[in-house]
Motif scaffolding. Structure first.
Motif, short mmCIF file in Angstrom:
data_model
loop_
_atom_site.label_atom_id
_atom_site.label_comp_id
_atom_site.label_asym_id
_atom_site.label_seq_id
_atom_site.Cartn_x
_atom_site.Cartn_y
_atom_site.Cartn_z
N THR A 1 -18.83 -23.90 -43.09
CA THR A 1 -18.41 -23.98 -44.48
C THR A 1 -19.54 -24.51 -45.36
OG1 THR A 1 -17.58 -26.23 -44.23
CG2 THR A 1 -16.01 -24.43 -43.82
N ALA A 2 -19.36 -24.36 -46.66
CA ALA A 2 -20.31 -24.98 -47.60
C ALA A 2 -20.28 -26.50 -47.45
CB ALA A 2 -19.98 -24.56 -49.03
N TYR A 3 -19.11 -27.04 -47.16
CA TYR A 3 -18.98 -28.48 -46.91
C TYR A 3 -19.86 -28.90 -45.72
CZ TYR A 3 -16.63 -32.91 -45.72
OH TYR A 3 -16.34 -34.23 -45.43
N ASP A 4 -19.83 -28.11 -44.65
CA ASP A 4 -20.69 -28.39 -43.49
C ASP A 4 -22.16 -28.39 -43.90
OD1 ASP A 4 -18.58 -28.51 -41.55
OD2 ASP A 4 -18.58 -26.32 -41.42
N ASN A 5 -22.55 -27.38 -44.68
CA ASN A 5 -23.94 -27.28 -45.12
C ASN A 5 -24.37 -28.51 -45.90
OD1 ASN A 5 -25.57 -24.56 -44.82
ND2 ASN A 5 -23.44 -23.94 -45.03
N VAL A 6 -23.58 -28.90 -46.87
CA VAL A 6 -23.98 -30.01 -47.75
C VAL A 6 -23.92 -31.34 -47.01
CG1 VAL A 6 -23.36 -31.26 -49.86
CG2 VAL A 6 -23.43 -28.75 -49.86
N ARG A 7 -22.99 -31.48 -46.08
CA ARG A 7 -22.94 -32.71 -45.29
C ARG A 7 -24.23 -32.89 -44.49
NH1 ARG A 7 -20.15 -33.79 -40.35
NH2 ARG A 7 -19.54 -31.61 -40.33
N MET B 1 -24.75 -18.53 -54.07
CA MET B 1 -24.27 -19.47 -53.06
C MET B 1 -24.96 -20.82 -53.18
SD MET B 1 -23.45 -17.46 -49.51
CE MET B 1 -22.63 -18.88 -48.80
N GLY B 2 -26.14 -20.84 -53.79
CA GLY B 2 -26.78 -22.11 -54.11
C GLY B 2 -25.95 -22.89 -55.12
N ALA B 3 -25.29 -22.17 -56.05
CA ALA B 3 -24.40 -22.82 -57.00
C ALA B 3 -23.17 -23.38 -56.29
CB ALA B 3 -23.98 -21.83 -58.09
N LEU B 4 -22.63 -22.64 -55.33
CA LEU B 4 -21.51 -23.14 -54.54
C LEU B 4 -21.85 -24.47 -53.88
CD1 LEU B 4 -18.71 -22.72 -53.10
CD2 LEU B 4 -19.98 -21.47 -51.32
N GLN B 5 -23.05 -24.56 -53.31
CA GLN B 5 -23.49 -25.81 -52.69
C GLN B 5 -23.73 -26.89 -53.74
OE1 GLN B 5 -26.50 -24.81 -49.32
NE2 GLN B 5 -26.18 -22.91 -50.46
N THR B 6 -24.21 -26.49 -54.92
CA THR B 6 -24.42 -27.45 -56.01
C THR B 6 -23.11 -28.12 -56.40
OG1 THR B 6 -26.32 -26.23 -56.86
CG2 THR B 6 -25.19 -27.69 -58.40
N PHE B 7 -22.06 -27.33 -56.57
CA PHE B 7 -20.74 -27.89 -56.88
C PHE B 7 -20.28 -28.83 -55.77
CE2 PHE B 7 -20.06 -24.19 -59.85
CZ PHE B 7 -19.61 -24.90 -60.95
N HIS B 8 -20.53 -28.46 -54.52
CA HIS B 8 -20.14 -29.32 -53.41
C HIS B 8 -20.87 -30.66 -53.46
CE1 HIS B 8 -18.00 -25.94 -51.57
NE2 HIS B 8 -17.56 -26.77 -50.65
N TRP B 9 -22.16 -30.63 -53.76
CA TRP B 9 -22.90 -31.89 -53.89
C TRP B 9 -22.24 -32.79 -54.94
CZ3 TRP B 9 -26.43 -34.75 -51.55
CH2 TRP B 9 -27.27 -34.17 -50.59
#
Length: 338
Positions: free
Chosen positions: A101-107, A130-138
């Motif tokens: 998941t994106a959560y896994d990536n950002v963790r 998808m970089g934006a998706l990770q940005t929101f997760h951060w």
């Protein structure tokens, strides 16, 4: 000689409960971390992209200036450099690589930032698609740490319409007999070419094609030349299992799908404290401005700026539209000065 580094994560357990043994996170840094460790920018990669394909926004004449900032570009899982189906040994490689998941990536990116560099504050997180998706997760996962975010042409949660588009890409890739349910020895070229043509109708707007910018601005000799040279050329350089792994990450991207927010999307958005500029493109067929309007409405320190461009999803994207990149760079400068 590689131009990136590897952060060894050890054995990690993903949200799915599956394990990635001896996981690796590939990254590249630009610039120097200052003594206060407060000049940090995190700039995650996009669907299929690797760190060097993020460099169109980095330079001494740009907002992401490596003489001022310490810019960290972490490579997303499944992109071929970080742990991926293509580089993980059996029994977890190829079609057995677990869903990330994106959560896994950002963790794991958080581990890189804190464990390796000792960083406690991030001046900015930004990213395309998808970089934006990770940005929101951060912003949602580490609200005390992240001071600013600028996600562009992306979303905090995959919409149902976006999910359906990606089903078309997936079907084109996997229908090729050579795909062999992910156990291929050679890349399924027919499937990759078909997936590229599905993408071609979505990545750029109707007006882009009507005004023939593929010919006038990108220098292709015909529409077919553009479909082969630009779109097929892009996907033929990638690994099919890697693409499908990132596609799954995209489809199930959701900042509220974790123990912190328990599926409460509005609560997750409301928890993003960072100063934010959210920049969709008016003609983006993946991430329409309406989705961004909802996000910004529930983010306490966010501003919506719709990019007025006919380049669709590629407005501000990897070096294709200089005018739109200028608009994006100006917004990044403004946000960094706040």
């Amino acid at each position: 000689m590689s131009d990136y580094n590897i952060f060894s994560l050890g054995d990690i357990v993903l949200q799915s409960g599956m394990r990635v043994p001896d996981a690796r996170l590939a990254y590249k840094t630009y610039g120097t971390l200052n003594a206060a460790k407060d000049n940090v920018i995190v700039y995650p990669t996009w669907y299929s992209g690797q760190h060097y394909e993020n460099e169109w926004l980095i330079g001494e004449d740009k907002a992401l200036d490596p003489t001022r900032y310490f810019i960290i570009v972490p490579n997303m899982f499944c992109n071929g450099l970080s742990s991926s189906p293509s580089n993980t040994p059996a029994p977890y490689g190829k079609a057995r690589f677990p869903n990330v998941t994106a959560y896994d990536n950002v963790r794991m990116q958080w581990r890189l930032v804190t464990e390796l560099f000792g960083i406690q504050k991030i001046a900015l997180v930004t990213g395309w698609s998808m970089g934006a998706l990770q940005t929101f997760h951060w912003g949602a996962m580490y609200p005390e740490m992240v001071e600013r975010i600028l996600p562009f042409q992306g979303s905090s949660k995959c919409s149902r319409h976006n999910f359906v588009f990606l089903e078309g890409v997936k079907a084109a890739l996997t229908v090729d007999a050579a795909f062999s349910d992910g156990w291929y020895d050679a890349q399924p070229d027919k499937g990759l070419r078909a997936a590229a043509r599905v993408y071609a109708g979505w990545g750029l707007s109707q007006t882009f094609y009507r005004e023939k910018l593929d010919l006038e601005k990108l220098g292709y000799s015909s529409l077919e030349d553009f479909l082969v040279g630009f779109w097929e050329g892009w996907l033929l350089s990638k690994d099919a299992n890697n693409l499908l792994g990132m596609l799954w990450t995209w489809q199930y991207g959701d900042i509220s799908n974790n123990e912190m927010y328990q599926g409460d999307f509005v609560k997750a958005l409301s928890s993003i404290r960072a100063k934010a500029i959210v920049m969709p493109c008016k003609t983006d067929l993946y991430f329409p401005p309406e989705d961004s309007e909802f996000e910004v409405r529930h983010m306490p320190n966010a501003e919506l700026r719709v990019v007025d461009s006919i380049w669709g999803h590629f407005a501000g994207g990897p070096g294709t539209s200089p005018v739109d990149i200028g608009v994006l760079d100006k917004a990044l400068r403004e946000l960094l000065e706040r």
